[in-house]
Motif scaffolding. Structure first.
Motif, PDB file in Angstrom:
ATOM      1  N   THR A  97       0.796  -1.161   0.060  1.00  0.00           N
ATOM      2  CA  THR A  97       0.639   0.352  -0.366  1.00  0.00           C
ATOM      3  C   THR A  97       0.954   1.542  -0.343  1.00  0.00           C
ATOM      4  OG1 THR A  97      -0.226   0.059   2.715  1.00  0.00           O
ATOM      5  CG2 THR A  97      -2.148  -1.208   1.510  1.00  0.00           C
ATOM      6  N   GLY A  98       2.070   1.282   0.274  1.00  0.00           N
ATOM      7  CA  GLY A  98       2.951   1.980   0.873  1.00  0.00           C
ATOM      8  C   GLY A  98       3.723   2.697  -0.540  1.00  0.00           C
ATOM      9  N   ILE A  99       3.975   1.770  -1.216  1.00  0.00           N
ATOM     10  CA  ILE A  99       4.308   1.649  -2.456  1.00  0.00           C
ATOM     11  C   ILE A  99       3.533   2.482  -3.627  1.00  0.00           C
ATOM     12  CG2 ILE A  99       4.854  -0.296  -3.465  1.00  0.00           C
ATOM     13  CD1 ILE A  99       7.487   2.090  -3.744  1.00  0.00           C
ATOM     14  N   LEU A 100       2.164   1.659  -3.620  1.00  0.00           N
ATOM     15  CA  LEU A 100       1.435   2.285  -4.586  1.00  0.00           C
ATOM     16  C   LEU A 100       0.832   3.870  -4.038  1.00  0.00           C
ATOM     17  CD1 LEU A 100      -1.843  -0.166  -4.837  1.00  0.00           C
ATOM     18  CD2 LEU A 100      -0.333   0.266  -6.451  1.00  0.00           C
ATOM     19  N   GLN A 101       0.684   4.277  -2.996  1.00  0.00           N
ATOM     20  CA  GLN A 101       1.001   5.197  -3.022  1.00  0.00           C
ATOM     21  C   GLN A 101       1.224   7.246  -2.832  1.00  0.00           C
ATOM     22  OE1 GLN A 101      -0.446   4.936   1.618  1.00  0.00           O
ATOM     23  NE2 GLN A 101      -2.511   6.259   1.265  1.00  0.00           N
ATOM     24  N   TYR A 102       2.636   5.876  -2.483  1.00  0.00           N
ATOM     25  CA  TYR A 102       3.993   6.656  -3.005  1.00  0.00           C
ATOM     26  C   TYR A 102       3.757   6.938  -4.888  1.00  0.00           C
ATOM     27  CZ  TYR A 102       8.839   8.609  -3.977  1.00  0.00           C
ATOM     28  OH  TYR A 102      10.021   9.195  -3.735  1.00  0.00           O
ATOM     29  N   ASN A 103       3.639   5.990  -5.141  1.00  0.00           N
ATOM     30  CA  ASN A 103       4.094   5.847  -7.203  1.00  0.00           C
ATOM     31  C   ASN A 103       2.807   7.006  -7.174  1.00  0.00           C
ATOM     32  OD1 ASN A 103       6.386   4.510  -6.687  1.00  0.00           O
ATOM     33  ND2 ASN A 103       5.691   3.146  -7.780  1.00  0.00           N
ATOM     34  N   ASP A 104       1.312   6.697  -6.792  1.00  0.00           N
ATOM     35  CA  ASP A 104       0.835   7.123  -7.371  1.00  0.00           C
ATOM     36  C   ASP A 104       0.692   9.170  -7.009  1.00  0.00           C
ATOM     37  OD1 ASP A 104      -0.577   5.494  -7.709  1.00  0.00           O
ATOM     38  OD2 ASP A 104      -2.489   5.805  -6.333  1.00  0.00           O
ATOM     39  N   SER A 105       1.590   9.693  -5.646  1.00  0.00           N
ATOM     40  CA  SER A 105       1.753  11.211  -5.140  1.00  0.00           C
ATOM     41  C   SER A 105       2.793  11.667  -6.298  1.00  0.00           C
ATOM     42  CB  SER A 105       1.952  11.073  -3.879  1.00  0.00           C
ATOM     43  OG  SER A 105       3.491  10.224  -3.562  1.00  0.00           O
ATOM     44  N   VAL A 106       3.900  11.076  -6.541  1.00  0.00           N
ATOM     45  CA  VAL A 106       4.947  11.331  -7.245  1.00  0.00           C
ATOM     46  C   VAL A 106       4.718  11.363  -8.678  1.00  0.00           C
ATOM     47  CG1 VAL A 106       7.059  10.550  -8.774  1.00  0.00           C
ATOM     48  CG2 VAL A 106       7.261  10.069  -5.977  1.00  0.00           C
ATOM     49  N   TYR A 107       4.041  10.897  -9.115  1.00  0.00           N
ATOM     50  CA  TYR A 107       2.915  10.348 -10.616  1.00  0.00           C
ATOM     51  C   TYR A 107       2.505  11.810 -10.820  1.00  0.00           C
ATOM     52  CZ  TYR A 107       1.140   9.934 -15.251  1.00  0.00           C
ATOM     53  OH  TYR A 107       0.998   9.742 -16.806  1.00  0.00           O
ATOM     54  N   ASN A 108       1.759  12.212 -10.140  1.00  0.00           N
ATOM     55  CA  ASN A 108       0.066  13.451 -10.321  1.00  0.00           C
ATOM     56  C   ASN A 108       1.763  14.215  -9.907  1.00  0.00           C
ATOM     57  OD1 ASN A 108      -1.539  12.131 -10.499  1.00  0.00           O
ATOM     58  ND2 ASN A 108      -1.850  11.295  -8.677  1.00  0.00           N
ATOM     59  N   ASP A 109       2.397  14.577  -9.129  1.00  0.00           N
ATOM     60  CA  ASP A 109       3.107  15.932  -8.991  1.00  0.00           C
ATOM     61  C   ASP A 109       3.945  15.977  -9.619  1.00  0.00           C
ATOM     62  OD1 ASP A 109       3.929  17.953  -6.567  1.00  0.00           O
ATOM     63  OD2 ASP A 109       6.077  17.081  -7.498  1.00  0.00           O
ATOM     64  N   LEU A 110       4.511  14.918 -10.466  1.00  0.00           N
ATOM     65  CA  LEU A 110       5.224  15.462 -12.302  1.00  0.00           C
ATOM     66  C   LEU A 110       4.164  15.759 -13.385  1.00  0.00           C
ATOM     67  CD1 LEU A 110       6.891  12.105 -12.291  1.00  0.00           C
ATOM     68  CD2 LEU A 110       8.326  14.432 -11.492  1.00  0.00           C
ATOM     69  N   PHE A 111       2.527  15.136 -12.198  1.00  0.00           N
ATOM     70  CA  PHE A 111       2.450  15.615 -14.050  1.00  0.00           C
ATOM     71  C   PHE A 111       1.741  17.374 -13.502  1.00  0.00           C
ATOM     72  CE2 PHE A 111      -1.849  16.917 -16.111  1.00  0.00           C
ATOM     73  CZ  PHE A 111      -1.556  15.940 -16.826  1.00  0.00           C
ATOM     74  N   TYR A 112       1.978  17.652 -12.559  1.00  0.00           N
ATOM     75  CA  TYR A 112       1.582  19.155 -12.162  1.00  0.00           C
ATOM     76  C   TYR A 112       2.252  19.866 -12.777  1.00  0.00           C
ATOM     77  CZ  TYR A 112      -0.196  23.399  -9.578  1.00  0.00           C
ATOM     78  OH  TYR A 112      -0.707  24.412  -8.975  1.00  0.00           O
ATOM     79  N   LYS A 113       3.870  19.410 -12.016  1.00  0.00           N
ATOM     80  CA  LYS A 113       4.701  20.981 -13.150  1.00  0.00           C
ATOM     81  C   LYS A 113       5.552  20.517 -14.323  1.00  0.00           C
ATOM     82  CE  LYS A 113       7.122  19.229  -8.158  1.00  0.00           C
ATOM     83  NZ  LYS A 113       8.602  18.429  -7.565  1.00  0.00           N
ATOM     84  N   ALA A 114       5.342  19.499 -14.993  1.00  0.00           N
ATOM     85  CA  ALA A 114       5.171  20.016 -16.255  1.00  0.00           C
ATOM     86  C   ALA A 114       4.086  19.945 -17.245  1.00  0.00           C
ATOM     87  CB  ALA A 114       5.021  17.719 -16.508  1.00  0.00           C
ATOM     88  N   ASN A 115       2.988  19.885 -16.346  1.00  0.00           N
ATOM     89  CA  ASN A 115       1.738  20.830 -17.370  1.00  0.00           C
ATOM     90  C   ASN A 115       0.871  21.899 -16.924  1.00  0.00           C
ATOM     91  OD1 ASN A 115       1.360  18.658 -19.579  1.00  0.00           O
ATOM     92  ND2 ASN A 115       1.473  17.514 -17.738  1.00  0.00           N
ATOM     93  N   GLY A 116       1.507  22.472 -15.406  1.00  0.00           N
ATOM     94  CA  GLY A 116       1.006  23.331 -14.766  1.00  0.00           C
ATOM     95  C   GLY A 116      -0.869  23.505 -13.856  1.00  0.00           C
ATOM     96  N   TYR A 117      -1.430  21.920 -13.878  1.00  0.00           N
ATOM     97  CA  TYR A 117      -1.831  21.908 -13.616  1.00  0.00           C
ATOM     98  C   TYR A 117      -2.802  20.171 -13.448  1.00  0.00           C
ATOM     99  CZ  TYR A 117      -3.441  19.816 -17.893  1.00  0.00           C
ATOM    100  OH  TYR A 117      -3.639  18.863 -19.199  1.00  0.00           O
ATOM    101  N   ALA A 118      -3.345  20.495 -12.395  1.00  0.00           N
ATOM    102  CA  ALA A 118      -3.635  18.464 -11.653  1.00  0.00           C
ATOM    103  C   ALA A 118      -4.782  17.451 -12.953  1.00  0.00           C
ATOM    104  CB  ALA A 118      -4.495  18.699 -10.392  1.00  0.00           C
ATOM    105  N   ALA A 119      -3.984  16.622 -13.134  1.00  0.00           N
ATOM    106  CA  ALA A 119      -4.718  15.958 -14.076  1.00  0.00           C
ATOM    107  C   ALA A 119      -6.438  15.713 -13.871  1.00  0.00           C
ATOM    108  CB  ALA A 119      -4.427  14.631 -14.267  1.00  0.00           C
ATOM    109  N   GLN A 120      -6.566  15.719 -12.925  1.00  0.00           N
ATOM    110  CA  GLN A 120      -7.954  15.787 -12.540  1.00  0.00           C
ATOM    111  C   GLN A 120      -8.939  16.458 -13.020  1.00  0.00           C
ATOM    112  OE1 GLN A 120      -5.392  15.919  -9.935  1.00  0.00           O
ATOM    113  NE2 GLN A 120      -5.971  15.356  -7.799  1.00  0.00           N
ATOM    114  N   THR A 121      -8.246  17.919 -12.817  1.00  0.00           N
ATOM    115  CA  THR A 121      -8.610  19.456 -13.047  1.00  0.00           C
ATOM    116  C   THR A 121      -8.888  19.367 -14.171  1.00  0.00           C
ATOM    117  OG1 THR A 121      -7.297  20.578 -12.618  1.00  0.00           O
ATOM    118  CG2 THR A 121      -8.040  19.773 -10.930  1.00  0.00           C
TER     119      THR A 121
END
Length: 206
Positions: free
Chosen positions: A107-131
């Motif tokens: 559970t820890g690595i799933l949550q970590y990977n999700d948070s890292v990926y979503n953070d990278l997406f935000y930094k690359a695109n300027g907004y959160a994917a779900q928005t």
């Protein structure tokens, strides 16, 4: 009373021949539906399922021994006498995994990977994917939701994916593979490289 009876009635005929002909538990869909919860694949109201198996002359429902059972084969159905009531499970698979200390690395690595990926997406695109737009939302990472382990809300409606089986390594399994801590798993991921999170601006339309 109607809600109590519905989990005991399946939409298919679970005859003795059907259960003994299976090498693994047979999954049947009951008449019980969960109000306000829908199947994300087909949009139908979610139906509670029962896992049945027959071993040593005993019927097992969801892994619980219901005692020695000799079914009655009626013209339109099979009737199984049982010695225990069927317990309705309301907790999600993710709840079970999080509460059971044996799966903390998984559970820890799933949550970590999700948070890292979503953070990278935000930094690359300027907004959160779900928005973002419809296609941008495809890039949102929430493993418990996408693996069908939990209930999630979408457009004001509660959904779950109708997946039923996961093979989840215990912490002990990870340790045998050389991963003693969550940091070990994170380091392994980092050695493999980070994902590419930049995508076409056109994907944010709609």
């Amino acid at each position: 009373m109607d809600t109590f009876i519905r989990p005991y009635v399946l939409k298919e005929n679970a005859s003795l021949q059907v259960l003994t002909g299976k090498g693994s538990p047979w999954l049947g869909e009951s008449l019980l539906t969960i109000p306000g919860l829908y199947n994300r694949i087909n949009g139908n109201q979610y139906s509670v399922k029962q896992s049945l198996s027959f071993s040593g002359g005993n019927l097992l429902v969801n892994g619980v021994d219901m005692g020695a059972a000799a079914p009655f084969e009626a013209a339109e159905a099979t009737i199984w006498p049982i010695n225990n009531v069927i317990t309705r499970i309301s907790r999600s698979a993710w709840d079970f995994l999080k509460d059971d200390g044996r799966f903390s690395l998984f559970t820890g690595i799933l949550q970590y990977n999700d948070s890292v990926y979503n953070d990278l997406f935000y930094k690359a695109n300027g907004y959160a994917a779900q928005t973002g737009g419809y296609r941008a939302q495809w890039y949102y990472r929430d493993s418990p939701m996408q693996l069908g382990m939990t209930i999630f809300e979408e457009n004001g409606q509660n959904y779950t994916y109708p997946l039923n089986t996961w093979f989840v390594p215990t912490d002990e399994a990870f340790r045998k593979a050389g991963f003693q801590t969550l940091d070990d798993l994170i380091a392994y991921n980092e050695r493999r490289g980070m994902p590419d999170t930049i995508f076409s601006p056109a994907d944010n339309q709609g």
